[in-house]
Design an enzyme around this catalytic site. Structure first.
Site, short mmCIF file in Angstrom:
data_model
loop_
_atom_site.label_atom_id
_atom_site.label_comp_id
_atom_site.label_asym_id
_atom_site.label_seq_id
_atom_site.Cartn_x
_atom_site.Cartn_y
_atom_site.Cartn_z
N THR A 150 0.82 -1.21 0.00
CA THR A 150 0.00 0.00 0.00
C THR A 150 0.86 1.26 0.00
N GLY A 189 2.60 -2.75 8.24
CA GLY A 189 2.95 -2.94 9.64
C GLY A 189 4.45 -3.17 9.79
N GLU A 407 -6.23 -6.00 3.85
CA GLU A 407 -6.26 -7.23 3.04
C GLU A 407 -7.37 -7.18 2.01
C1 LIG Z 1 3.78 -14.65 16.48
C2 LIG Z 1 2.99 -13.75 15.60
C3 LIG Z 1 1.55 -14.19 15.50
C4 LIG Z 1 0.72 -13.11 14.90
C5 LIG Z 1 -0.66 -13.59 14.67
C6 LIG Z 1 -1.52 -12.54 14.10
C7 LIG Z 1 -2.75 -13.11 13.46
C8 LIG Z 1 -3.53 -11.97 12.93
C9 LIG Z 1 -4.33 -12.31 11.72
C10 LIG Z 1 -4.36 -11.50 10.70
C11 LIG Z 1 -3.50 -10.27 10.68
C12 LIG Z 1 -3.44 -9.76 9.27
C13 LIG Z 1 -2.65 -8.51 9.21
C14 LIG Z 1 -2.78 -7.98 7.82
C15 LIG Z 1 -2.29 -6.57 7.74
C16 LIG Z 1 -2.76 -5.98 6.44
C17 LIG Z 1 -2.05 -6.18 5.31
C18 LIG Z 1 -2.54 -5.58 4.06
O1 LIG Z 1 -3.55 -4.91 4.01
S1 LIG Z 1 -1.59 -5.97 2.70
C19 LIG Z 1 -2.36 -5.06 1.38
C20 LIG Z 1 -3.72 -5.64 1.01
N1 LIG Z 1 -4.19 -5.01 -0.19
C21 LIG Z 1 -5.16 -5.54 -0.95
O2 LIG Z 1 -5.78 -6.53 -0.62
C22 LIG Z 1 -5.43 -4.82 -2.25
C23 LIG Z 1 -6.81 -5.14 -2.78
N2 LIG Z 1 -6.82 -5.03 -4.23
C24 LIG Z 1 -6.67 -6.15 -5.03
O3 LIG Z 1 -6.51 -7.27 -4.58
C25 LIG Z 1 -6.74 -5.92 -6.52
O4 LIG Z 1 -6.46 -4.58 -6.82
C26 LIG Z 1 -8.14 -6.27 -7.09
C27 LIG Z 1 -9.21 -5.51 -6.35
C28 LIG Z 1 -8.35 -7.74 -6.94
C29 LIG Z 1 -8.20 -5.88 -8.54
O5 LIG Z 1 -7.01 -6.37 -9.14
P1 LIG Z 1 -6.83 -6.15 -10.69
O6 LIG Z 1 -7.34 -4.82 -11.06
O7 LIG Z 1 -5.44 -6.52 -11.02
O8 LIG Z 1 -7.75 -7.32 -11.29
P2 LIG Z 1 -9.17 -7.21 -11.94
O9 LIG Z 1 -9.04 -6.46 -13.23
O10 LIG Z 1 -10.19 -6.75 -10.98
O11 LIG Z 1 -9.44 -8.77 -12.24
C30 LIG Z 1 -8.68 -9.43 -13.27
C31 LIG Z 1 -8.82 -10.92 -13.08
O12 LIG Z 1 -7.95 -11.31 -12.01
C32 LIG Z 1 -8.69 -12.07 -11.05
N3 LIG Z 1 -8.06 -11.85 -9.73
C33 LIG Z 1 -7.95 -10.67 -9.09
N4 LIG Z 1 -7.29 -10.87 -7.92
C34 LIG Z 1 -7.02 -12.20 -7.84
C35 LIG Z 1 -6.38 -13.02 -6.86
N5 LIG Z 1 -5.90 -12.52 -5.71
N6 LIG Z 1 -6.25 -14.33 -7.11
C36 LIG Z 1 -6.74 -14.84 -8.27
N7 LIG Z 1 -7.38 -14.13 -9.25
C37 LIG Z 1 -7.50 -12.83 -9.01
C38 LIG Z 1 -10.07 -11.56 -11.16
O13 LIG Z 1 -10.98 -12.47 -10.61
C39 LIG Z 1 -10.20 -11.38 -12.65
O14 LIG Z 1 -10.41 -12.64 -13.22
P3 LIG Z 1 -11.35 -12.77 -14.53
O15 LIG Z 1 -12.69 -12.26 -14.14
O16 LIG Z 1 -10.69 -11.90 -15.57
O17 LIG Z 1 -11.32 -14.23 -14.86
C1 LIG Z 2 -4.83 -1.79 10.36
C2 LIG Z 2 -4.30 -1.78 8.93
C3 LIG Z 2 -3.14 -2.50 8.64
C4 LIG Z 2 -2.63 -2.48 7.33
N1 LIG Z 2 -1.46 -3.17 7.08
C5 LIG Z 2 -0.95 -3.13 5.82
C6 LIG Z 2 0.28 -3.81 5.54
O1 LIG Z 2 0.89 -4.40 6.42
N2 LIG Z 2 0.77 -3.75 4.26
C7 LIG Z 2 0.11 -3.08 3.25
O2 LIG Z 2 0.59 -3.07 2.13
N3 LIG Z 2 -1.08 -2.43 3.50
C8 LIG Z 2 -1.61 -2.43 4.75
N4 LIG Z 2 -2.79 -1.79 5.01
C9 LIG Z 2 -3.42 -0.99 3.94
C10 LIG Z 2 -4.69 -1.67 3.44
O3 LIG Z 2 -4.36 -2.80 2.69
C11 LIG Z 2 -5.48 -0.66 2.58
O4 LIG Z 2 -5.89 0.39 3.41
C12 LIG Z 2 -6.70 -1.36 1.97
O5 LIG Z 2 -6.29 -2.23 0.95
C13 LIG Z 2 -7.72 -0.35 1.43
O6 LIG Z 2 -7.13 0.42 0.41
P1 LIG Z 2 -7.23 2.03 0.47
O7 LIG Z 2 -6.75 2.46 1.79
O8 LIG Z 2 -6.59 2.52 -0.76
O9 LIG Z 2 -8.77 2.33 0.42
P2 LIG Z 2 -9.58 2.91 -0.85
O10 LIG Z 2 -9.68 1.88 -1.89
O11 LIG Z 2 -9.06 4.24 -1.21
O12 LIG Z 2 -11.04 3.03 -0.19
C14 LIG Z 2 -11.76 4.24 -0.11
C15 LIG Z 2 -13.17 3.96 -0.62
O13 LIG Z 2 -13.10 3.74 -2.04
C16 LIG Z 2 -13.92 2.61 -2.37
N5 LIG Z 2 -13.43 1.96 -3.59
C17 LIG Z 2 -12.16 1.79 -3.97
N6 LIG Z 2 -12.10 1.12 -5.14
C18 LIG Z 2 -13.39 0.84 -5.51
C19 LIG Z 2 -13.99 0.17 -6.60
N7 LIG Z 2 -13.26 -0.39 -7.59
N8 LIG Z 2 -15.35 0.08 -6.63
C20 LIG Z 2 -16.09 0.62 -5.64
N9 LIG Z 2 -15.57 1.29 -4.59
C21 LIG Z 2 -14.24 1.40 -4.52
C22 LIG Z 2 -13.75 1.69 -1.17
O14 LIG Z 2 -14.84 0.76 -1.12
C23 LIG Z 2 -13.80 2.70 -0.01
O15 LIG Z 2 -15.14 2.93 0.35
C24 LIG Z 2 -3.32 -1.77 6.31
C25 LIG Z 2 -4.50 -1.08 6.61
C26 LIG Z 2 -4.99 -1.08 7.91
C27 LIG Z 2 -6.26 -0.34 8.22
#
Ligand SMILES: CCCCCCCC/C=C\CCCCC/C=C/C(=O)SCCNC(=O)CCNC(=O)[C@H](O)C(C)(C)COP(=O)(O)OP(=O)(O)OC[C@H]1O[C@@H](n2cnc3c(N)ncnc32)[C@H](O)[C@@H]1OP(=O)(O)O
Ligand SMILES: Cc1cc2nc3c(=O)[nH]c(=O)nc-3n(C[C@H](O)[C@H](O)[C@H](O)COP(=O)(O)OP(=O)(O)OC[C@H]3O[C@@H](n4cnc5c(N)ncnc54)[C@H](O)[C@@H]3O)c2cc1C
Length: 634
Positions: A150, A189, A407
């Site tokens: 991110t 994180g 996520e």
């Molecule tokens: C001792 C230690 C113990 C600790 C224990 C702790 C336990 C705690 C538990 C949990 C803690 C978790 C902490 C997490 C912290 C947070 C981390 C983060 O947030 S990391 C960042 C996360 N970010 C995201 O998730 C971003 C979201 N966005 C996306 O994934 C993509 O942008 C998208 C929305 C999917 C769009 O991608 P894109 O534009 O490239 O694709 P599309 O055009 O929409 O689709 C094209 C085709 O691709 C397919 N697709 C998309 N994604 C996937 C995938 N992941 N896998 C497979 N296929 C995928 C999609 O379906 C389309 O397919 P077709 O329709 O074309 O067939």
């Molecule tokens: C506690 C916490 C821990 C995190 N840890 C990590 C980490 O370790 N590593 C990391 O890489 N990231 C991390 N993140 C970031 C996190 O993955 C992003 O905040 C998350 O993926 C949402 O993306 P954004 O912030 O860009 O939200 P945005 O996408 O900007 O969301 C804003 C609004 O836009 C809307 N929107 C966006 N796209 C669309 C669409 N296509 N259609 C309709 N509506 C849409 C959303 O629904 C939302 O209402 C963390 C976030 C939090 C809160």
């Protein structure tokens, strides 16, 4: 003489004559008797260590002191992990699953991302050589990593990430750069102060062409001094492309461009379990407190009743109690699909990838949003004391609501699910986990309100809402709208269809698990009551979907309402016994409201006494500010 163990008399009464074997449910939730033994051993191993206890409540520390204290305990925890008699990986898995981490690290684990994303990224995307080089170093904690994807300007839209990795064929190196302020990595994180390495997601450029986002291993800080490496702020050098697709200077496309998203899929699967563990804590706290708390007057002239005897309180707490079982069983199913799909992918068979993506998005969005709503209901059900920081509700709520955003922001994930459903329904192919979308729903449309009949209603709603969404898309198409505009204008319908699909999966998981499970009759009875309560609860909450897609009538709804309130009354006597079956230790609940012995008021009083403000009768600020005001005759 052994000290008499206090047990609140109301809780004691609730526990008498339990009609089922609590341990049987504990074993079911742990995955078997051996797993329960392992978990309890791990809990003793961790929670008996005095050095892992907080000298003062975390809420009274400064930001920097909180970080330092959590890091101290996290490092100690890692040593205990390495020395664990059960072995490092099983202990880590148990630590993650049992929610034990948050029992020790109440403000968050500075090393969580190292285990939850950094190591999984290496395992899922690194080449054999890269894993040989880094995995041992990561497991031995000779490096601390995070997952930096991110940016300030982008979190959702990965194809819009601005960080660039340009391959230089001359030096065979990648130059990583953040070309703008909005390209700065933001949110990962541990990135700020803890990690010295990161898996960085960047747009790969080679021979002037962008090949999309790829993972890169980047060293952030000097391993000795922990100082940021030169240029780390906006220019990174010497990264290594993980699962390198550059062969002798030429880019070789991966079999599926989304394989670079695999780490997120893993975490979405883990999050379902994590939010369920948090929901179990909230339900346990609220249920025990609701049987200790006596308030108001139910029968004129009678003693104040336990608030759990109000049907309104049962309506608040018994659906989330049922949800903990529903989500656990669904998370177990998803975990099994994840392993099957992953093993197949490692053999080059990607057939299950769309199902895994569709289902992991659906369940992560559903479990996190439902858990967040239910945790807030649990907090409210405890009145004023539920609002206190020491109740642990604020922290639990903060953890589950975060999961609605990280996520993959839930709305965005719902739309991913919808894309998968529409494609499966239209193409009538694939969709192994959505078989009901392939072919027509057979059989009469009459409604019967048996468990099987209700499941059929969920299926009708799931397929019916996909068809409603497709009809909207086709209508827009006929009006000449471009596909992306039609998609945007059908978003409300698409999200409803996705949510109905997710709920069907949870409902079928619950019902099928009860059919398959080797359960004693008493346990089967109480879990069947919870299952029926939950699927009727959700149906009543979303009755519009069912009216739209089936022959459900007003009479059916009234009948289901009656059945629902009957089930509330039937389950009420077992509420405490059911949460006792979760076997959550007081240290894990970390709440005076939810303690096993029900000694709520004394524990609340003791917690309040810990406040720095309660260490003196008159705080020094009185003399500085209040006294002058009182004398100022405004
Ligand atoms: C001792 C230690 C113990 C600790 C224990 C702790 C336990 C705690 C538990 C949990 C803690 C978790 C902490 C997490 C912290 C947070 C981390 C983060 O947030 S990391 C960042 C996360 N970010 C995201 O998730 C971003 C979201 N966005 C996306 O994934 C993509 O942008 C998208 C929305 C999917 C769009 O991608 P894109 O534009 O490239 O694709 P599309 O055009 O929409 O689709 C094209 C085709 O691709 C397919 N697709 C998309 N994604 C996937 C995938 N992941 N896998 C497979 N296929 C995928 C999609 O379906 C389309 O397919 P077709 O329709 O074309 O067939
Ligand atoms: C506690 C916490 C821990 C995190 N840890 C990590 C980490 O370790 N590593 C990391 O890489 N990231 C991390 N993140 C970031 C996190 O993955 C992003 O905040 C998350 O993926 C949402 O993306 P954004 O912030 O860009 O939200 P945005 O996408 O900007 O969301 C804003 C609004 O836009 C809307 N929107 C966006 N796209 C669309 C669409 N296509 N259609 C309709 N509506 C849409 C959303 O629904 C939302 O209402 C963390 C976030 C939090 C809160």
């Amino acid at each position: 003489m052994s000290k008499e163990i206090y047990e609140n008399p109301d809780l004691k009464k609730e526990r008498q004559n339990c009609p089922f074997n609590k341990e049987e449910i504990t074993h079911l939730l742990d995955g078997g008797k051996e797993k329960t033994i392992e978990r309890k051993q791990l809990e003793n191993y961790i929670l008996s260590d005095e050095q892992l206890k907080d000298a003062v409540p975390m809420e009274y520390l400064s930001h920097a002191d909180k970080y330092a204290e959590e890091l101290r305990k996290a490092c100690l925890l890692m040593h205990k992990l390495a020395d664990s008699p059960a072995g490092q990986v099983p202990t880590l898995r148990a630590l993650m699953g049992a929610g034990l981490g948050s029992a020790v690290l109440k403000e968050g684990n500075p090393l969580a991302l190292h285990y939850v994303m950094f190591i999984p990224a290496l395992m899922g995307q690194g080449t054999i050589d890269q894993q040989a080089k880094w995995l041992e170093k990561a497991y031995n904690l000779n490096m601390i990593g995070t997952y930096a994807q991110t940016e300030l300007g982008h979190g959702t839209f990965l194809r819009g990430l601005e960080t660039r990795a340009t391959y230089d064929p001359k030096t065979q190196e990648f130059i990583l750069e953040s070309p703008s302020l909005t390209a700065y990595k933001w949110w990962p994180g541990s990135l700020g102060k803890t990690a010295n390495y990161a898996v960085v997601m960047a747009q790969l450029y080679t021979k002037g062409k962008c090949e999309g986002t790829h993972p890169f291993m980047v060293q952030l800080r000097d391993e000795e001094t922990h100082e940021p490496l030169p240029g780390i702020v906006n220019m990174w050098l010497n990264p290594v492309c993980i699962s390198s697709y550059i062969h002798y200077g030429t880019y070789v496309k991966p079999t599926n461009s989304k394989l670079s998203y695999a780490t997120m899929v893993f975490v979405r699967v883990v999050v379902c379990q994590d939010v369920t563990t948090n929901l179990r804590k909230a339900v346990t706290i609220a249920t025990r407190y609701s049987c200790v708390r006596r308030q108001s007057e139910l029968k004129p002239g009678d003693r104040e009743p336990q608030v759990m005897d109000y049907q309104a309180q049962q309506n608040k707490l018994l659906p989330p109690l049922a949800a903990t079982f529903a989500f656990q069983l669904a998370a177990d199913h998803l975990w099994n699909l994840y392993h099957t799909a992953n093993n197949n992918i490692e053999q080059g068979d990607l057939e299950l990838l769309p199902d895994l993506h569709g289902l992991s998005c659906a369940l992560k969005a559903l479990c996190s949003s439902e858990a967040a709503n239910f945790v807030e209901v649990c907090r409210q059900s405890c009145g004023g004391h539920g609002y206190m920081s020491c109740s642990n509700f604020p922290r639990i709520y903060g953890q589950v609501t975060a999961a609605e955003t990280y996520e993959g922001e839930n709305t965005v994930l719902w739309l991913q699910v919808a894309r998968y459903l529409v494609k499966t329904r239209k193409e009538q192919s694939g969709g192994l986990s959505v078989k009901y979308l392939i072919g027509e729903e057979k059989g009469p449309k009459t409604v019967d309100t048996t468990l099987e009949g209700i499941v059929k209603l969920y299926r009708r709603a799931a397929v019916g809402l996909v068809d409603v969404a497709i009809a909207e898309l086709d209508k827009s198409g006929r009006k000449g709208e471009a596909p992306h505009d039609a998609w945007n204008h059908a978003a409300v319908y698409l999200i409803k269809a996705a949510q109905a699909h997710a709920r069907l999966f949870v409902v079928e998981s619950f019902v099928d698990s009860l059919k398959e499970g080797k359960l004693s009759a008493p346990v089967r009875t109480v879990l069947s009551q919870l299952c029926e309560l939950f699927i009727i609860y959700w149906l009543l909450e979303r009755s519009g979907d069912f009216f739209l897609c089936s022959n459900l009538t007003k009479q059916d709804l009234l009948l289901l309402n009656s059945k629902y309130v009957e089930l509330l009354a039937a389950i009420r006597p077992q509420a405490v016994n059911l949460v006792d079956s979760f076997d959550l230790r007081d240290e894990v609940l970390n709440s005076p409201l939810g303690c096993w012995d029900g000694n709520v008021y004394q524990r609340l009083f003791d917690e309040a006494a810990k406040s720095p403000l309660n260490q003196s009768n008159v705080h020094e600020s009185f003399h500085k500010y209040l006294k002058p005001l009182l004398k100022s005759n405004l």
